[in-house]
Design an enzyme around this catalytic site. Structure first.
Site, mmCIF file in Angstrom:
data_model
loop_
_atom_site.group_PDB
_atom_site.id
_atom_site.type_symbol
_atom_site.label_atom_id
_atom_site.label_comp_id
_atom_site.label_asym_id
_atom_site.label_seq_id
_atom_site.Cartn_x
_atom_site.Cartn_y
_atom_site.Cartn_z
ATOM 1 N N HIS A 38 35.586 37.798 40.964
ATOM 2 C CA HIS A 38 35.146 37.878 39.569
ATOM 3 C C HIS A 38 33.714 38.391 39.484
ATOM 4 O O HIS A 38 32.903 38.133 40.377
ATOM 5 C CB HIS A 38 35.210 36.500 38.911
ATOM 6 C CG HIS A 38 36.495 36.212 38.219
ATOM 7 N ND1 HIS A 38 36.561 35.711 36.944
ATOM 8 C CD2 HIS A 38 37.777 36.348 38.630
ATOM 9 C CE1 HIS A 38 37.828 35.552 36.590
ATOM 10 N NE2 HIS A 38 38.591 35.927 37.603
ATOM 11 N N GLU A 107 40.893 41.642 34.368
ATOM 12 C CA GLU A 107 40.600 41.070 33.055
ATOM 13 C C GLU A 107 39.408 41.811 32.442
ATOM 14 O O GLU A 107 38.465 42.179 33.151
ATOM 15 C CB GLU A 107 40.250 39.573 33.168
ATOM 16 C CG GLU A 107 41.301 38.726 33.831
ATOM 17 C CD GLU A 107 41.078 38.593 35.330
ATOM 18 O OE1 GLU A 107 39.978 38.937 35.822
ATOM 19 O OE2 GLU A 107 42.011 38.165 36.027
#
Length: 317
Positions: A38, A107
């Site tokens: 991430h 994402e």
């Protein structure tokens, strides 16, 4: 027999802690580990987001036998697939025979940071397929130029390569991605015990491995576990496509204001009852997953590993 893995959650833990937890997994009865990739945590409360490739390098020096994969890397937007190919090849050389590159469509939370447009899902899938082709082509070790619909590679060659290319399982949250995993992937990664994902994957030609990820919160006190899960992982309660579409931790914090402790207690197995943990894992096994990676919420990872070794893993044997 189902293999059980430990999730190394980069959104919750700093780099040194992640290495320590990888050592725990290496020395335990867990079979493998997966580490998240991430740029941002989901919420500011989670508080961390180290660069995964630095951490993988450290883990390679701190472990002896641990099989490790990314869960998952998006090779399409924030990082060009030619660079992901180099990073994963180096990881494969550092972890010979025990690294796999889990990939997915990503994402918005992580991928928008370079200013690239966040496309619709079908485009994200097409970009992922092209990116995987580039990665595998570069892993052949030849000078490569590539003029695709989405990416260009010009006179690139990887000189540091593992003896064998790492497997590339593909994450899926719906049938389209599951079919892509079956067509071009080396396995499937899912986050729900949905047998229809497995069916779509197998119908498209997919086989083992099939990785399922389950989130739990072990603590000796159930209420403490529920409160910690609600504080650190309220995103479990978000509906629909919000996980893929919201752009910043602040947006996730706003969206999760509607998620209560009761909601989290319904969605996440919390507390010290081994039967509840076994039942949760068996939902994934019954759905068709042959590998289950367990994400424990919190810093009590050593106590969690001890609990699973003593009370959960024997019941799954």
């Amino acid at each position: 027999m189902t293999q059980l893995g430990l999730k190394l959650t980069s959104e919750l833990h700093g780099p040194d802690d992640l290495v320590e937890y990888a050592q725990l997994a290496d020395e335990s009865a867990f079979d493998f580990a997966m580490i998240s990739d991430h740029y941002h945590p989901w919420t500011a409360t989670q508080g961390e987001s180290p660069m995964v490739w630095n951490v993988i390098g450290a883990i390679s020096r701190a472990t002896d036998d641990l099989r490790l994969g990314t869960g998952v890397t998006c090779p399409t937007t924030r990082i060009h697939p030619a660079i992901v190919a180099q990073a994963a090849a180096t990881a494969g050389a550092q972890l010979p025979g025990r690294f796999f590159l889990g990939v997915g469509t990503g994402e918005n939370l992580n991928e928008h940071v370079t200013g690239e447009r966040w496309p619709e899902h079908d485009v994200r899938l097409a970009k992922l397929e092209e990116a995987i082709d580039i990665v595998r082509t570069l892993w052949e070790g030849e000078t490569t130029s590539y003029d695709g619909e989405y990416y260009t590679v010009e006179n690139a060659r990887l000189f540091t390569l593992p003896d064998e290319p790492p497997p590339i399982p593909i994450a899926a949250d719906g049938p389209k991605a599951a079919r892509l995993a079956g067509e071009v992937g080396d396995g499937l990664i899912g986050v729900s015990p949905d047998p229809e994902l497995i069916e779509a994957f197998e119908t498209a030609g997919g086989d083992e491995p099939r990785y399922g990820e389950v989130t739990v919160c072990y603590d000796e006190d159930t209420q403490t576990a529920v409160e910690r899960a609600a504080d650190l992982w309220p995103v479990e309660g978000l509906p629909g496509e919000l996980m893929w579409e919201l752009p910043t931790p602040a947006h996730f914090e706003q969206a999760t204001e509607i998620v209560s402790e009761d909601d989290v207690a319904e969605l996440i197995t919390c507390g010290p009852d081994p039967d509840e943990h076994v039942e949760t894992i068996e939902e994934y096994v019954d759905a068709g997953y042959d590998h289950v990676v367990v994400h424990q919420i919190g810093s009590n990872q050593a106590a969690f590993v001890d609990f699973y070794e003593e009370s959960v893993l024997p019941a799954l044997s």
